[in-house]
Design an enzyme around this catalytic site. Sequence first.
Site, PDB file in Angstrom:
ATOM      1  N   SER A 100       1.054  -1.397  -0.153  1.00  0.00           N
ATOM      2  CA  SER A 100       0.010  -0.020  -0.244  1.00  0.00           C
ATOM      3  C   SER A 100       0.970   1.274   0.695  1.00  0.00           C
ATOM      4  O   SER A 100       1.770   1.591   1.081  1.00  0.00           O
ATOM      5  CB  SER A 100      -0.613  -0.072   1.306  1.00  0.00           C
ATOM      6  OG  SER A 100      -2.198  -0.793   1.080  1.00  0.00           O
ATOM      7  N   LYS A 175      -7.123   1.689  -2.759  1.00  0.00           N
ATOM      8  CA  LYS A 175      -7.435   0.897  -1.338  1.00  0.00           C
ATOM      9  C   LYS A 175      -7.411   2.514  -0.207  1.00  0.00           C
ATOM     10  O   LYS A 175      -7.214   1.784   1.066  1.00  0.00           O
ATOM     11  CB  LYS A 175      -5.581   0.547  -1.420  1.00  0.00           C
ATOM     12  CG  LYS A 175      -4.998  -0.036   0.218  1.00  0.00           C
ATOM     13  CD  LYS A 175      -5.582  -1.179   0.500  1.00  0.00           C
ATOM     14  CE  LYS A 175      -5.148  -1.521   2.209  1.00  0.00           C
ATOM     15  NZ  LYS A 175      -4.211  -2.166   2.105  1.00  0.00           N
ATOM     16  N   LYS A 243       0.495   5.578   8.270  1.00  0.00           N
ATOM     17  CA  LYS A 243       1.154   5.731   7.468  1.00  0.00           C
ATOM     18  C   LYS A 243       0.084   5.625   5.936  1.00  0.00           C
ATOM     19  O   LYS A 243      -0.159   6.796   5.121  1.00  0.00           O
ATOM     20  CB  LYS A 243       1.801   4.283   6.903  1.00  0.00           C
ATOM     21  CG  LYS A 243       2.313   4.047   5.010  1.00  0.00           C
ATOM     22  CD  LYS A 243       3.033   2.960   4.962  1.00  0.00           C
ATOM     23  CE  LYS A 243       2.403   1.911   5.041  1.00  0.00           C
ATOM     24  NZ  LYS A 243       1.814   2.038   3.717  1.00  0.00           N
TER      25      LYS A 243
END
Length: 297
Positions: A100, A175, A243
């Site tokens: 990701s 995502k 993150k």
Amino acid sequence: MDGQVLGFCGPGLMGAPMIRHLLRAGHAVRVWNRSPAKAQALIADGAQVAATPGELAREADVVLLCVADAAAVEQVVFGEHGLLAGMPGVRVRRIVDHSSIPPDATRRLAERAAAFGVGWIDAPVSGGVAGAQNGTLAIMAGGAAADVEAVTPILGAYAARVTHMGGVGAGQTTKLCNQAIVTATVAAIAEAVSLARRSGIEAAKLPEALAGGWADSTLLRTFVPRMTQDGFESIGALKTFQKDVDTIAAAAAQTGTPMPVSGTVQQLLRLAAAMGLEQADFSGFIDVLQTPRSGEA
């Protein structure tokens, strides 16, 4: 199978069960990991271990990545001894990135790979460790249609579905949408558990009480037990959520998208980090909210 050899970089919590599914499906798999022990642990399952990503690129037709962040992806692909470090005899024709990372970083990496004649598919996953173990992951893919179509049968070893969302970077953007929903929902569940506890009701019974209603969800059933009981193995660290939410904030700024809920979750995660909870399980939201009230021990 079809004679293709697969490479896999990053046999961690997610990657290791994905590799085992590939092996059980009959694929020949070469594995590399920065920490060799994690790769060597898969030898018993039938995997072969490569000493470097570059060695793996000379042996595999398709290489799949599942690493921590954009810097790790760049290092594995273009760093010293990387997949595409300019060494002769590179065999790999497609790279599938399950990591990701930001969409703009994905597009830059794909452009660099294209100079080597290598197609790039950004294919982040959703479903967590359980989805990886059960082979039921949801994969959102970006890339050329022909490239996505070519790797879909491979991904089917551990995914319930693969959805082509558009060109390179589209999978990563999808995502981010997923993570905006997931992180906000887990934070809301922590608030609900905290409210239940402070109100004197049995928070652990929330999934039972809310079953079948609009608040019912996989996340509710997964995280209420983790927030109310001990003994669970970690399924991911809050620093990973941090993150992802930071990347969501950057994408929101780039596109001028108002995201006030994600902004609040971002600050909650920064507070968690300040409290030393970066390595806490995803359920650690509850530890931020359950600080003692004045007069409590």
